[in-house]
Scaffold this active site. Structure first.
Site, PDB file in Angstrom:
ATOM      1  N   LYS A  31       0.869  -1.354   0.121  1.00 34.50           N
ATOM      2  CA  LYS A  31      -0.088  -0.030  -0.141  1.00 34.50           C
ATOM      3  C   LYS A  31       0.780   1.233  -0.076  1.00 34.50           C
ATOM      4  CE  LYS A  31      -3.907  -2.010   2.524  1.00 34.50           C
ATOM      5  NZ  LYS A  31      -3.268  -3.446   2.679  1.00 34.50           N
ATOM      6  N   GLU A 107      -3.391   6.730   8.296  1.00 35.05           N
ATOM      7  CA  GLU A 107      -4.278   7.670   7.146  1.00 35.05           C
ATOM      8  C   GLU A 107      -5.370   8.218   8.036  1.00 35.05           C
ATOM      9  OE1 GLU A 107      -3.317   4.998   3.009  1.00 35.05           O
ATOM     10  OE2 GLU A 107      -5.195   4.818   3.821  1.00 35.05           O
ATOM     11  N   HIS A 142     -13.733  -3.834   8.288  1.00 30.54           N
ATOM     12  CA  HIS A 142     -13.138  -4.373   6.976  1.00 30.54           C
ATOM     13  C   HIS A 142     -13.217  -5.682   6.413  1.00 30.54           C
ATOM     14  CE1 HIS A 142     -11.741  -0.422   8.359  1.00 30.54           C
ATOM     15  NE2 HIS A 142     -10.909  -1.033   9.369  1.00 30.54           N
ATOM     16  N   GLU A 182      -8.934  -0.330  -5.764  1.00 33.93           N
ATOM     17  CA  GLU A 182      -9.892   0.042  -4.607  1.00 33.93           C
ATOM     18  C   GLU A 182     -10.095   1.768  -4.241  1.00 33.93           C
ATOM     19  OE1 GLU A 182      -9.867  -2.352  -1.223  1.00 33.93           O
ATOM     20  OE2 GLU A 182      -9.720  -4.412  -2.399  1.00 33.93           O
ATOM     21  N   GLU A 196      -5.867   1.301  -2.555  1.00 39.74           N
ATOM     22  CA  GLU A 196      -4.905   0.309  -2.759  1.00 39.74           C
ATOM     23  C   GLU A 196      -5.366  -0.513  -4.001  1.00 39.74           C
ATOM     24  OE1 GLU A 196      -4.981  -3.425  -0.113  1.00 39.74           O
ATOM     25  OE2 GLU A 196      -6.939  -2.675   0.559  1.00 39.74           O
ATOM     26  N   ASN A 198      -4.921  -4.670  -5.597  1.00 45.39           N
ATOM     27  CA  ASN A 198      -4.894  -5.886  -5.213  1.00 45.39           C
ATOM     28  C   ASN A 198      -4.384  -6.552  -6.683  1.00 45.39           C
ATOM     29  OD1 ASN A 198      -5.569  -6.405  -2.323  1.00 45.39           O
ATOM     30  ND2 ASN A 198      -7.403  -5.361  -3.208  1.00 45.39           N
ATOM     31  N   ARG A 200      -4.479  -8.968  -8.271  1.00 44.37           N
ATOM     32  CA  ARG A 200      -5.421 -10.319  -8.501  1.00 44.37           C
ATOM     33  C   ARG A 200      -6.820 -10.097  -8.728  1.00 44.37           C
ATOM     34  NH1 ARG A 200      -7.944 -10.842  -3.597  1.00 44.37           N
ATOM     35  NH2 ARG A 200      -7.129  -9.966  -1.803  1.00 44.37           N
TER      36      ARG A 200
END
Length: 561
Positions: A31, A107, A142, A182, A196, A198, A200
């Site tokens: 990230k 953050e 989350h 995302e 971030e 991912n 995949r």
């Protein structure tokens, strides 16, 4: 599959990874690095703080999260300076366990956000496309619970921003194969932030498969991955991609959602999933690998399967999802199916009003046990015409010149079953069908149709009704029903591994003090003192596997003076 070292080792061995290169993973798989690339690409990011920043100077609340990995692991919301040290330590510990890397980011925490992600694909020839967006806002701590596509609340301008930003990021690093970018949409301000990437496909990729049309045809994202990995071009452009209808996915977990969301372990006796359905207007799809008799342990992720529905409209997809979850019946193990069904049927999800922290602020009411108890009584009561000779003391319902006598059925309470009534409820039984040692019963209760699976084993009666597992205990006249003395024994609320022990025998603790922590199915749980007192026993040991209910700490309460 998201480790750069693994991707590099495969390349050096002459093997092809179905995914991006090691170099791209190094850039986008963490990230902190991805954040810098996003800034360079002109993509908006969440305001962040230096790890060396003085905790007194942070504008709380903040989000402490692992730089490596994803899936909500290694993340803690910190609301005050007093919570900072413990929250940061817990996030680092969980990140190390999950990803082998304790690097953190700090953050700004957005109180009311919607989680939006964009599916992207790139090939080895420089072509990059997006397959529009998904909304994964229905999540708890989350961990995603429900996903849908397309996002129901974003504006055309916001959609254009997230999709163009996702393409800019992928182009910046020369991305190949499937990736998921995302974003966080601040509900109050309307601002969109990059979170971030991912490197995949993700668990929720089926909702994208259900809505996306390429030149009018449905797609298989895994097939596209494999074709790109073998060196083929994508074979389509952004203009070929369109959206049709709406799709929703429900994740089925081994957890007790109405009992603190604790992971569950045990043997699945039988499992029934919705039938696959495909028409021009509705579809039901199930992805699972659960079989009857399977042992579910706490050593792995708690996901058991996924139920996906598609409809011409969002409301169509939601309505068929409710029906599909009614048919999801897993016996022998408590799951979150009833919880998810309650969410989908609720007004908040219907109105797309659930943000990423909604489940952390609200308590979803547990389904009532009244109707399941009634259905259990109907299933366990003898049917008309059944032979009674096996029990000479059982009433035959015959009364001279009067109404038939009721049959008393033991559930957790004695229930009187008369023709047309169970206790205070008017009932009409439509059918009972034995299956795998259990009974499937369909009945009308107080004018509403219901179906359930009822299974009796010893003194325990298990009922699966609208996805929720209810357990009733038949009265045992020989059991010791004496009072249970409350003490200061802290027991393992789930089977798992002890992560931390913060105290020792003889130490004085205050009420609510964290004595230790344990982990199961990637979920960490703090163990706290129930009251002020002295620790007279500490049996917990870091790294040890413990069973459900194992005594870990014993606190002797302070005497009142």
């Amino acid at each position: 599959s998201e480790r750069a070292a693994f991707a590099r080792a495969l390349f050096e061995a002459g093997l092809t990874l179905v995914g991006p290169s090691a170099e791209v993973m190094e850039q986008m798989g963490k990230k902190d690095a991805a954040r810098e690339i996003a800034i360079a690409a002109g993509v908006p990011v969440v305001p962040a703080y230096s790890l060396d920043a003085d905790p007194d100077g942070l504008a709380y609340p903040v989000l402490v999260k692992a730089a490596a990995g994803g899936g909500g692991k290694g993340m803690r919301i910190v609301r005050t300076q007093q919570e900072y040290a413990e929250g940061r330590a817990a996030a680092a510990r969980e990140a190390t366990t999950a990803f082998g890397d304790d690097t953190l980011l700090i953050e700004k925490y957005v109180e009311r956000g919607r989680h939006i992600e964009v599916q992207v694909f790139g090939d080895s020839y420089g072509n990059v496309v997006h397959l529009f967006e998904r909304d994964c806002s229905t999540q708890r701590r989350h961990q995603k619970v429900l996903e849908e596509a397309p996002a129901p609340t974003i504006t055309a301008a916001q959609r254009a921003l997230v999709t163009s930003s996702a393409l800019a990021l992928a182009g910046q690093v020369g991305y190949t194969n499937a990736g998921t970018v995302e974003f966080l949409l601040d509900v109050d301000s309307g601002e969109v932030y990059f979170l971030e990437m991912n490197t995949r496909l993700q668990v929720e990729h089926p909702v994208t498969e259900e809505i996306i049309r390429i030149r009018g045809e449905r797609v298989d994202l895994v097939e596209i991955q494999l074709r790109v990995a073998t060196g083929e071009p994508l074979g389509f452009t952004q203009d070929d991609v369109a959206v049709e209808g709406h799709a929703i996915e429900a994740r089925i977990y081994a957890e007790d959602s109405f009992g603190g969301f604790l992971p569950q372990a045990g043997r699945v006796t039988t499992s029934t999933w919705p039938h696959q359905l495909e028409t021009d207007d509705l579809r039901v799809r199930v992805d699972h690998a659960l079989f009857d008799g399977q042992e579910v342990s706490t050593s792995y992720d708690p996901m058991l399967g996924k139920v996906i529905t598609w409809g011409r409209t969002r409301e169509d997809a939601r309505a068929v999802m409710i029906q599909a979850l009614d048919f999801t019946q897993i016996q022998g193990l408590t799951t979150n199916t009833g919880f998810v069904r309650t969410l989908v049927a609720g007004e908040e999800f219907r109105d797309a009003a659930i943000d990423t922290a909604w489940l952390d602020r609200h308590e979803v009411p547990a389904p009532s046990a009244e109707t399941p108890r009634t259905l259990a009584a109907l299933a366990l009561a003898p049917s008309a015409g059944e032979a009674w000779s096996a029990d000479p003391w059982c009433a035959d319902g015959f009364r001279l010149g009067g109404e038939s006598a009721p049959t008393l059925v033991e559930v957790d309470e004695l229930v009187a079953v008369r023709p047309g009534r169970v206790g205070d409820h008017a009932v009409v039984v439509h059918g009972r069908m034995p299956k795998h040692g259990a009974q499937h019963i369909h009945a009308e209760v107080d004018g509403e149709e219901h179906g359930a699976v009822v299974n009796q084993a010893g003194h325990t009666i298990e009922v699966i009704h609208r996805g929720q597992r209810h357990l009733f205990e038949r009265p045992d006249p020989f059991a010791d029903h004496g009072p249970v003395a409350g003490d200061g024994t802290i027991r393992a609320p789930m089977p798992g591994t002890v992560l931390a022990v913060n105290v020792e025998a003889g130490q004085h603790v205050v009420e609510g003090e964290t004595l230790g922590a344990m982990e199961a199915m990637k979920m960490e749980l703090s163990l706290k003192a129930p009251f002020a007192g002295t620790l007279i026993e500490v049996t917990a040991s870091v790294g040890h596997q413990v069973t459900l209910g194992a005594a870990l700490f014993v606190v002797e309460a302070d005497l009142d003076v």
